[in-house]
Design an enzyme around this catalytic site. Structure first.
Site, PDB file in Angstrom:
ATOM      1  N   TYR A  11    -120.888  44.337  -9.449  1.00 20.75           N
ATOM      2  CA  TYR A  11    -120.972  45.737  -9.247  1.00 20.75           C
ATOM      3  C   TYR A  11    -121.588  46.359 -10.389  1.00 20.75           C
ATOM      4  O   TYR A  11    -121.247  46.213 -11.632  1.00 20.75           O
ATOM      5  CB  TYR A  11    -119.448  46.479  -9.029  1.00 20.75           C
TER       6      TYR A  11
ATOM      7  N   HIS B 295     -99.086  52.630 -11.863  1.00 19.30           N
ATOM      8  CA  HIS B 295     -99.192  51.308 -12.457  1.00 19.30           C
ATOM      9  C   HIS B 295     -97.677  51.063 -13.514  1.00 19.30           C
ATOM     10  O   HIS B 295     -97.022  52.106 -13.689  1.00 19.30           O
ATOM     11  CB  HIS B 295    -100.218  50.990 -13.569  1.00 19.30           C
TER      12      HIS B 295
ATOM     13  N   CYS C  59     -99.989  44.747 -14.898  1.00 16.84           N
ATOM     14  CA  CYS C  59     -99.220  45.622 -13.977  1.00 16.84           C
ATOM     15  C   CYS C  59     -98.276  44.938 -13.154  1.00 16.84           C
ATOM     16  O   CYS C  59     -98.478  43.817 -12.650  1.00 16.84           O
ATOM     17  CB  CYS C  59    -100.274  46.577 -13.117  1.00 16.84           C
TER      18      CYS C  59
ATOM     19  N   HIS D  56    -100.937  45.073  -7.317  1.00 13.18           N
ATOM     20  CA  HIS D  56    -102.176  45.299  -8.427  1.00 13.18           C
ATOM     21  C   HIS D  56    -102.282  43.732  -9.301  1.00 13.18           C
ATOM     22  O   HIS D  56    -103.293  43.343  -9.668  1.00 13.18           O
ATOM     23  CB  HIS D  56    -101.658  46.084  -9.430  1.00 13.18           C
TER      24      HIS D  56
END
Length: 312
Positions: free
Chosen positions: A20, A251, A294, A299
């Site tokens: 990415y 979170h 987290c 997550h």
């Protein structure tokens, strides 16, 4: 994991894993914007985050920003005081002319933002000697942040900073950004998706597709790849915690092995909502390498995990 963008990486051969591309804020040695400033080892863990901006209450912050991307981007600070010509956000605010120049910085252009740090930008009664704010691009806010354009600001109470801006009563500082990067809402989504771009763009609102392209990170790192954050037993350690802008960015930052004090309360987990900023102090007394992650189950499973080390 962030890495410098080059012409070779844009047109490289097919890879067996997904890469990415991101746009990130970088610091240069001077106004020529030719030589990148080397990030000190103590801040290597910042990863994808932009340069740390420090200030003491009463200071002014002058940021010379050059847009080296092919996007239209800005710099917008949280917490600091700014006038309409330094807000760094594009919307119908009733202004015109030169006051609008900060609203969008075109590719290759440079703009100087001036922000000030009054008392209301610094620690309040229940804060310790320093507080965390953030800056980010605010042209198309969510897309800009998901592309990678975010960084930290630390403000220290008046008279409480060392020459380098760090709080006098703290031995060590760490910054952790708990972020889910929604790559379907990145300016680079079509490039990142490759040959599937057209089909993916037509299905970009598909929750399953969005989850497939979600990166669960701390400072842009996942699966324990965050550079080790190291401290010594008995030191006064300050943790600056923040989160990103997506609706799933809820979170629970959790330390194994040691506890911290947040908002005058003893904790081993600190809650963060979207675009939250929090400061927690730790006096580590338990040696070893410990998980920092987290505690939201999805997550944690997605890779929002790092480690820290307490030395004797």
């Amino acid at each position: 994991m962030p890495f410098p963008e080059t012409g070779d990486t844009e047109a490289g051969p097919p890879l067996s894993h997904r890469i990415y591309h991101k746009a990130v804020y970088r610091e240069y040695t001077d106004a020529s914007f030719r030589v990148l400033k080397i990030r000190p080892q103590q801040w290597e863990h910042l990863g994808i985050l932009g340069p740390l901006i420090r200030a003491e209450v009463g200071d002014s912050v002058r940021t010379v920003f050059k847009n080296n991307t092919h996007l239209s981007v800005t710099m917008h600070p949280h917490g600091l005081e700014y006038k309409k010509d330094a807000e760094g956000a594009l919307y119908n605010d009733g202004t015109a002319g030169t006051v609008k120049l900060d609203d969008t910085i075109a590719p290759g252009h440079t703009y100087t933002y001036i922000w000030t740090v009054p008392e209301r930008s610094g620690p309040a009664a229940m804060d310790e000697s320093s507080v965390l704010w953030m800056y980010h691009s605010h042209f198309v806010e969510s897309t800009d942040i998901n592309t990678g354009l975010v960084g930290p600001i630390i403000v220290t109470r008046r008279g409480s900073a060392r020459a380098d801006g760090s709080p006098k009563d703290v031995d060590r500082e760490f910054i952790a950004d708990f972020s889910i990067f929604d790559e379907t809402d990145s300016w680079f989504f079509e490039r990142n998706a490759g040959k599937q771009a057209r089909a993916l763009r037509s299905n970009a609102l598909n929750p399953a597709l969005r989850e497939e392209h979600a990166l669960y990170t701390i400072n842009g790192y996942s699966e324990g790849n965050l550079p080790m954050m190291t401290m010594k037993k008995g030191e006064h350690v300050r943790w600056y915690l923040l989160s990103s802008t997506n609706e799933d960015d809820i979170h629970m930052a959790h330390w194994h092995g040691n506890t911290a004090v947040w908002n005058k309360m003893r904790m081993d987990s600190v809650f963060l909502g979207p675009m939250a900023m929090a400061t927690a102090d730790m006096m580590p007394d338990n040696e070893g390498i410990w998980l920092f992650h987290c505690h939201v189950a999805d997550h944690f499973k997605g890779g929002m995990v790092g480690r820290y080390e307490v030395l004797p």
